[in-house]
Design a protein around this motif. Structure first.
Motif, PDB file in Angstrom:
ATOM      1  N   ARG A 136       0.815  -1.217  -0.100  1.00  0.00           N
ATOM      2  CA  ARG A 136       0.069   0.002  -0.002  1.00  0.00           C
ATOM      3  C   ARG A 136       0.880   1.267  -0.004  1.00  0.00           C
ATOM      4  O   ARG A 136       1.640   1.440   0.835  1.00  0.00           O
ATOM      5  CB  ARG A 136      -0.788  -0.182   0.979  1.00  0.00           C
ATOM      6  CG  ARG A 136      -2.101   0.905   1.097  1.00  0.00           C
ATOM      7  CD  ARG A 136      -3.140   0.712   2.324  1.00  0.00           C
ATOM      8  NE  ARG A 136      -3.828  -0.677   2.233  1.00  0.00           N
ATOM      9  CZ  ARG A 136      -4.777  -0.835   1.258  1.00  0.00           C
ATOM     10  NH1 ARG A 136      -5.251   0.104   0.554  1.00  0.00           N
ATOM     11  NH2 ARG A 136      -5.306  -2.208   1.301  1.00  0.00           N
ATOM     12  N   VAL A 137       0.519   2.294  -0.914  1.00  0.00           N
ATOM     13  CA  VAL A 137       1.665   3.441  -0.944  1.00  0.00           C
ATOM     14  C   VAL A 137       1.576   4.317   0.014  1.00  0.00           C
ATOM     15  O   VAL A 137       0.423   4.573   0.664  1.00  0.00           O
ATOM     16  CB  VAL A 137       0.936   4.194  -2.525  1.00  0.00           C
ATOM     17  CG1 VAL A 137       1.645   5.445  -2.320  1.00  0.00           C
ATOM     18  CG2 VAL A 137       0.913   3.357  -3.506  1.00  0.00           C
ATOM     19  N   LEU A 138       2.757   4.565   0.656  1.00  0.00           N
ATOM     20  CA  LEU A 138       3.073   5.449   1.871  1.00  0.00           C
ATOM     21  C   LEU A 138       3.438   6.848   1.222  1.00  0.00           C
ATOM     22  O   LEU A 138       3.277   7.846   1.921  1.00  0.00           O
ATOM     23  CB  LEU A 138       3.961   4.825   2.808  1.00  0.00           C
ATOM     24  CG  LEU A 138       3.617   3.518   3.389  1.00  0.00           C
ATOM     25  CD1 LEU A 138       4.612   3.132   4.016  1.00  0.00           C
ATOM     26  CD2 LEU A 138       2.311   3.796   4.146  1.00  0.00           C
ATOM     27  N   ASP A 139       4.301   6.871   0.144  1.00  0.00           N
ATOM     28  CA  ASP A 139       4.634   8.110  -0.278  1.00  0.00           C
ATOM     29  C   ASP A 139       4.823   7.792  -2.024  1.00  0.00           C
ATOM     30  O   ASP A 139       5.078   6.768  -2.644  1.00  0.00           O
ATOM     31  CB  ASP A 139       6.129   8.384   0.152  1.00  0.00           C
ATOM     32  CG  ASP A 139       6.411   9.989  -0.044  1.00  0.00           C
ATOM     33  OD1 ASP A 139       5.773  10.612  -0.705  1.00  0.00           O
ATOM     34  OD2 ASP A 139       7.479  10.297   0.795  1.00  0.00           O
ATOM     35  N   TRP A 140       4.779   8.962  -2.445  1.00  0.00           N
ATOM     36  CA  TRP A 140       4.590   9.040  -4.038  1.00  0.00           C
ATOM     37  C   TRP A 140       5.170  10.422  -4.578  1.00  0.00           C
ATOM     38  O   TRP A 140       4.408  11.240  -4.279  1.00  0.00           O
ATOM     39  CB  TRP A 140       3.116   8.557  -4.549  1.00  0.00           C
ATOM     40  CG  TRP A 140       2.648   8.940  -5.991  1.00  0.00           C
ATOM     41  CD1 TRP A 140       2.502   9.944  -6.653  1.00  0.00           C
ATOM     42  CD2 TRP A 140       2.616   7.474  -6.656  1.00  0.00           C
ATOM     43  NE1 TRP A 140       1.975   9.388  -7.986  1.00  0.00           N
ATOM     44  CE2 TRP A 140       2.070   7.982  -7.868  1.00  0.00           C
ATOM     45  CE3 TRP A 140       2.788   6.007  -6.359  1.00  0.00           C
ATOM     46  CZ2 TRP A 140       1.791   7.135  -8.994  1.00  0.00           C
ATOM     47  CZ3 TRP A 140       2.529   5.376  -7.497  1.00  0.00           C
ATOM     48  CH2 TRP A 140       1.967   5.835  -8.669  1.00  0.00           C
ATOM     49  N   ASN A 141       6.377  10.450  -5.231  1.00  0.00           N
ATOM     50  CA  ASN A 141       6.848  11.695  -5.442  1.00  0.00           C
ATOM     51  C   ASN A 141       6.286  12.346  -6.810  1.00  0.00           C
ATOM     52  O   ASN A 141       5.397  11.692  -7.577  1.00  0.00           O
ATOM     53  CB  ASN A 141       8.482  11.622  -5.705  1.00  0.00           C
ATOM     54  CG  ASN A 141       8.742  11.034  -6.728  1.00  0.00           C
ATOM     55  OD1 ASN A 141       8.253  10.391  -7.373  1.00  0.00           O
ATOM     56  ND2 ASN A 141      10.190  11.279  -6.850  1.00  0.00           N
ATOM     57  N   ARG A 142       6.795  13.619  -7.162  1.00  0.00           N
ATOM     58  CA  ARG A 142       6.471  14.112  -8.249  1.00  0.00           C
ATOM     59  C   ARG A 142       6.831  13.515  -9.656  1.00  0.00           C
ATOM     60  O   ARG A 142       5.972  13.389 -10.492  1.00  0.00           O
ATOM     61  CB  ARG A 142       6.959  15.448  -8.428  1.00  0.00           C
ATOM     62  CG  ARG A 142       6.385  16.773  -8.203  1.00  0.00           C
ATOM     63  CD  ARG A 142       7.042  18.010  -8.200  1.00  0.00           C
ATOM     64  NE  ARG A 142       7.004  18.794  -7.262  1.00  0.00           N
ATOM     65  CZ  ARG A 142       7.544  19.947  -6.794  1.00  0.00           C
ATOM     66  NH1 ARG A 142       8.559  20.294  -7.435  1.00  0.00           N
ATOM     67  NH2 ARG A 142       7.524  20.634  -5.652  1.00  0.00           N
ATOM     68  N   ALA A 143       7.881  12.904  -9.941  1.00  0.00           N
ATOM     69  CA  ALA A 143       8.128  11.995 -10.908  1.00  0.00           C
ATOM     70  C   ALA A 143       7.400  10.742 -11.039  1.00  0.00           C
ATOM     71  O   ALA A 143       6.870  10.700 -12.405  1.00  0.00           O
ATOM     72  CB  ALA A 143       9.752  11.620 -10.785  1.00  0.00           C
TER      73      ALA A 143
END
Length: 483
Positions: free
Chosen positions: A227-234
């Motif tokens: 499960r996604v905890l962080d997701w950057n601009r790229a």
């Protein structure tokens, strides 16, 4: 052969010119990492083409190092390197322009050269500089002969065109080298950053987030359940999901519709992902895991490799394609014939191999030159492709020889098909203002699934039968007896 007298070179006092930008030139050469590397099909294909197009015994690709000439590719020349002092190519790179020496014995620059002043020495030389993207001359593509000769304008143009192909390859390798260096530097920075995070993760969380947001690659952090905890601009730009939309979602639902691949800290994996708009995208994934307060967390660094895949596919296609006719080459034919024979055995259907050799092609080349001959071969290739079914296979074997692989055709139809092909080839071929006429002799070998015959034996049988057709008067079809 030129190299037979050159296996051992004695130190020479011959002077040779040194380019004004020698230091920069050598730096560019060494950065390419081409020196002392194994044979390369891209370079070897070009040297073979030089010998065929110019009808000359020797062609080499040289790289001029500080005190030696190293030979990257060679035809008709067995030596791997020579002192720079005896290298004709030292003059070529210094002038930065094509160098043609019709008779080296009459040229004061080379008459005392040990490669000239010997039996079967160099008499004729033509070299074109190899240039980097910044126009540094690092070596040359050259043709040599043991007899004096005159280089026609169209031959010089052909040599320049082949050199341009190598220059494009060199520029591509420069780009790839710089990209690898950039990626290696980025990798080192990210590894150093991750080690620091393991030691100071709580104190440097804010700094980490800033770096991740500015990263070139997509960064995705997930928990044990993916499960996604962080997701950057790229990552948002790469996959089309905003950070707010991605947080809390399962990774499989966002980018891995066929299931999350297995990964660990030790390996880099290549896998196809899916964007929000449904388009597939090949990526390279590196994973780092860490444990925070007893809970595992995984950091995925995702790099788009679509451009790299395209370059690899282009290189693979070029390795299997004849540069002149754009038909499959001998290497591609070997692979296709092996598969076709396997299908014939499985489906219990016959398979036909047609070996075609043009009648009268040498006369066209001798009278009108290789450029006209090349245009004729291109047209023959098109006619052959259009004369058979879409599922049939047409390849250029070598020179003016072609091979067809026909699956599932009745052996009784081979005679009629061969005669149809002869009529197709005999139709006039227009090249500029010229009307050219050639024919073809065809040998046919039928492969039956019950036979224990290899692909090479099948081709050989068709080849021998083609020569029977030539000896019987040319422009004929002969069908080989079954082994």
């Amino acid at each position: 052969m030129l190299a037979e007298n050159n296996s051992v070179f004695v130190a020479s006092m011959l002077d040779y010119p040194v380019p004004k930008n020698e230091a920069q030139r050598l730096a560019a050469l060494h950065q390419l990492k081409l020196l002392d590397t194994p044979d390369d099909p891209v370079f070897d294909r070009v040297t073979r083409l030089v010998t065929r197009l110019l009808d000359i015994p020797t062609a080499i690709v040289t790289l001029i190092d500080a005190d030696r000439q190293w030979i990257k590719s060679r035809v008709g020349f067995t030596t791997r390197e020579t002192p720079r002092s005896v290298a004709f190519c030292s003059h070529t790179i210094a002038e930065g322009a094509p160098l043609v020496v019709e008779d080296a014995r009459q040229d004061p620059r080379f008459s005392a050269n040990p490669l000239v002043d010997c039996d079967n020495g160099i008499r004729f030389y033509a070299g074109i500089p190899l240039l980097t993207s910044e126009d540094y001359a690092i070596g040359s593509l050259c043709a040599m002969d043991t007899q004096p000769r005159y280089l026609h304008e169209d031959e010089l143009s052909a040599l320049k065109d082949l050199t341009a192909i190598l220059n494009d390859e060199i520029c591509l390798r420069e780009h790839l080298t710089r990209e690898q260096q950039r990626r290696a530097a980025s990798q080192r920075e990210l590894d150093a950053l991750h080690k620091s995070l393991e030691e100071q993760i709580e104190r440097r969380t804010r700094e980490l987030n800033l770096v991740i947001e500015a990263a070139y690659d997509a960064y995705i952090s997930v928990d044990d359940n993916h499960r996604v905890l962080d997701w950057n601009r790229a990552a948002a730009a790469m996959f089309g999901w905003t950070r707010q939309e991605a947080l809390g979602q399962l990774l499989q639902a966002l980018i891995f519709p066929h299931g999350v691949p297995e990964y660990d800290d030790t390996t880099t994996i290549e896998v196809n992902t899916c964007r929000r708009d449904g388009r597939e995208m090949p990526v390279e994934v590196r994973v780092k895991s860490l444990c925070v307060e007893g809970k595992h967390r995984y950091s995925l660094f995702v790099h788009d490799i679509a451009e790299r895949r395209q370059l690899e596919q282009l290189r693979d296609r070029e390795a299997r394609e004849d540069a002149l006719t754009l038909l499959p080459n001998r290497r591609a034919l070997d692979e296709r014939l092996f598969d076709a024979m396997a299908r014939a055995r499985r489906l219990k259907q016959p398979l036909a191999v047609l070996f075609l050799d043009l009648d009268g092609f040498k006369a066209v080349n001798d009278e009108y030159g290789h450029a006209v001959g090349d245009e004729l071969l291109r047209e023959i290739g098109k006619r052959l492709r259009h004369s058979v079914r879409e599922t049939d296979y047409v390849a250029r074997w070598a020179g003016d020889e072609f091979v067809m692989v026909l699956e599932g055709m009745s052996p009784d139809a081979m005679q009629g098909l061969g005669e149809k092909l002869i009529h197709t080839i005999e139709a006039p071929i227009r090249v500029g203002e010229l009307s050219l006429y050639v024919s073809t002799s065809i040998g046919v070998a039928i492969y039956r699934p019950v036979c224990e015959e290899t692909a090479q034996e099948l081709l050989k049988r068709a080849d021998v039968t083609m020569y029977d057709a030539k000896h019987a008067g040319k422009a004929q079809v002969k069908i080989a007896q079954q082994e």
